[in-house]
Design a protein around this motif. Structure first.
Motif, mmCIF file in Angstrom:
data_model
loop_
_atom_site.group_PDB
_atom_site.id
_atom_site.type_symbol
_atom_site.label_atom_id
_atom_site.label_comp_id
_atom_site.label_asym_id
_atom_site.label_seq_id
_atom_site.Cartn_x
_atom_site.Cartn_y
_atom_site.Cartn_z
ATOM 1 N N ASP A 157 9.530 4.861 -7.477
ATOM 2 C CA ASP A 157 9.135 3.400 -8.449
ATOM 3 C C ASP A 157 9.554 4.059 -9.947
ATOM 4 O O ASP A 157 10.158 3.573 -11.033
ATOM 5 C CB ASP A 157 7.595 3.379 -8.586
ATOM 6 C CG ASP A 157 7.072 3.063 -6.589
ATOM 7 O OD1 ASP A 157 8.374 2.296 -6.529
ATOM 8 O OD2 ASP A 157 6.391 1.967 -6.804
ATOM 9 N N GLU A 158 8.893 5.264 -10.770
ATOM 10 C CA GLU A 158 9.074 5.871 -11.905
ATOM 11 C C GLU A 158 10.125 5.841 -12.124
ATOM 12 O O GLU A 158 10.899 5.277 -13.311
ATOM 13 C CB GLU A 158 8.759 6.963 -12.042
ATOM 14 C CG GLU A 158 8.328 7.388 -13.742
ATOM 15 C CD GLU A 158 8.080 6.177 -14.465
ATOM 16 O OE1 GLU A 158 8.174 6.502 -16.105
ATOM 17 O OE2 GLU A 158 7.334 5.357 -14.221
ATOM 18 N N SER A 184 0.432 -0.975 0.673
ATOM 19 C CA SER A 184 0.068 0.047 -0.366
ATOM 20 C C SER A 184 0.618 1.061 -0.250
ATOM 21 O O SER A 184 0.029 2.517 -0.476
ATOM 22 C CB SER A 184 -0.846 -0.748 1.219
ATOM 23 O OG SER A 184 -0.320 -0.194 2.605
ATOM 24 N N SER A 185 1.876 1.423 0.135
ATOM 25 C CA SER A 185 3.168 2.295 0.606
ATOM 26 C C SER A 185 3.432 2.735 -1.191
ATOM 27 O O SER A 185 3.785 3.797 -1.610
ATOM 28 C CB SER A 185 4.403 2.377 1.480
ATOM 29 O OG SER A 185 5.082 1.044 0.535
ATOM 30 N N HIS A 186 3.332 2.453 -2.067
ATOM 31 C CA HIS A 186 3.243 2.475 -3.579
ATOM 32 C C HIS A 186 2.196 2.976 -4.018
ATOM 33 O O HIS A 186 1.951 3.422 -5.379
ATOM 34 C CB HIS A 186 3.597 1.247 -4.495
ATOM 35 C CG HIS A 186 4.550 0.446 -3.942
ATOM 36 N ND1 HIS A 186 5.891 0.898 -4.454
ATOM 37 C CD2 HIS A 186 4.891 -0.190 -2.681
ATOM 38 C CE1 HIS A 186 6.847 -0.226 -3.960
ATOM 39 N NE2 HIS A 186 6.525 -0.551 -3.226
ATOM 40 N N GLN A 187 1.413 3.672 -2.813
ATOM 41 C CA GLN A 187 -0.307 4.099 -3.187
ATOM 42 C C GLN A 187 0.694 5.667 -3.264
ATOM 43 O O GLN A 187 -0.191 6.778 -4.110
ATOM 44 C CB GLN A 187 -1.371 4.319 -3.047
ATOM 45 C CG GLN A 187 -1.771 2.710 -2.833
ATOM 46 C CD GLN A 187 -2.064 3.036 -4.117
ATOM 47 O OE1 GLN A 187 -2.870 3.209 -4.940
ATOM 48 N NE2 GLN A 187 -1.254 1.133 -5.251
ATOM 49 N N VAL A 235 5.612 -6.644 -9.017
ATOM 50 C CA VAL A 235 4.147 -7.841 -8.207
ATOM 51 C C VAL A 235 3.748 -7.275 -6.865
ATOM 52 O O VAL A 235 3.899 -6.599 -6.080
ATOM 53 C CB VAL A 235 4.591 -9.002 -7.747
ATOM 54 C CG1 VAL A 235 3.927 -9.864 -6.869
ATOM 55 C CG2 VAL A 235 5.610 -9.046 -8.734
ATOM 56 N N PRO A 236 1.732 -6.897 -6.829
ATOM 57 C CA PRO A 236 1.337 -6.103 -5.694
ATOM 58 C C PRO A 236 1.174 -7.088 -5.059
ATOM 59 O O PRO A 236 1.361 -8.377 -4.631
ATOM 60 C CB PRO A 236 -0.334 -6.482 -6.661
ATOM 61 C CG PRO A 236 0.014 -6.780 -7.623
ATOM 62 C CD PRO A 236 0.871 -7.701 -8.116
#
Length: 195
Positions: free
Chosen positions: A129-130, A118-121, A146-147
């Motif tokens: 990430d980009e 969820s931290s990737h939101q 991967v989720p």
């Protein structure tokens, strides 16, 4: 009037100097005051679950490493201006990949994997990430996202590893003309066989 201004400036300068000294004293704490504790595990529960399934899906041609620092796999190009190199290095030095899959024979990394929880939101994490995605594309190192989940199925992980299978297919078709499965062949009863 000028005397009051000078005294005021002098007092202000002393206050800033004392704050500067106090800040430097706290950042230079003696080694015996620096306290540490051991973390309970290398992986989070989701990472541990994923690592277990990776071990089942991949065969002896591959080794899986976890929590590998990006700067251990990727480095800035050397250049004339050392400051630019240092800036590029600083962007990656404190970051890591969740998993790195390497060839067993020479330990050359072939694929990196990031588990997205969820931290990737968060906007800041998405920027990170980009940036990693762009760097991986630049150095031609496939990055698989991967989720994060509590558990993983073999079939799902195999699907996520499609970029690795594509690399195998390309390399194998250049030598023999056939693709090699990652580890095992599925049949109606489950998993059987290996490479």
């Amino acid at each position: 009037m000028e005397g009051f201004v000078l005294v005021g400036l002098l007092v202000l300068a002393v206050v800033f100097f004392l704050k500067f000294l106090a800040r430097n004293r706290t950042s230079a704490a003696p080694a015996d005051q620096l306290r540490y504790r051991r973390r309970p595990a290398l992986f989070t529960p989701a990472e541990r679950s994923f690592a277990g399934v990776l071990d089942q899906v991949l065969d002896a041609r591959y080794r899986v490493y976890g929590k590998v620092r990006v700067a251990d796999l990727i480095e800035p190009l050397p250049g004339k201006d050392r400051r630019i190199w240092q800036k590029a290095f600083n962007r990656i030095s404190a970051k890591h990949f969740d998993f790195v899959i390497c060839n067993s024979s020479d330990l050359v990394p072939v694929v990196v994997i990031e588990l997205d929880d969820s931290s990737h939101q968060k906007a800041k994490r998405q920027q990170r990430d980009e940036m990693l995605q762009q760097i991986c594309q630049q150095v031609q190192l496939p990055l698989i996202r991967v989720p994060a989940q509590k558990g993983y199925k073999l079939v799902e992980v195999e699907d996520y590893l499609k970029p690795l299978r594509d690399l195998e297919s390309t390399a194998d078709s250049e030598t023999t003309g056939q693709a090699i499965p990652l580890r095992a062949v599925r049949d109606d009863t489950g998993w059987a066989g290996g490479v």
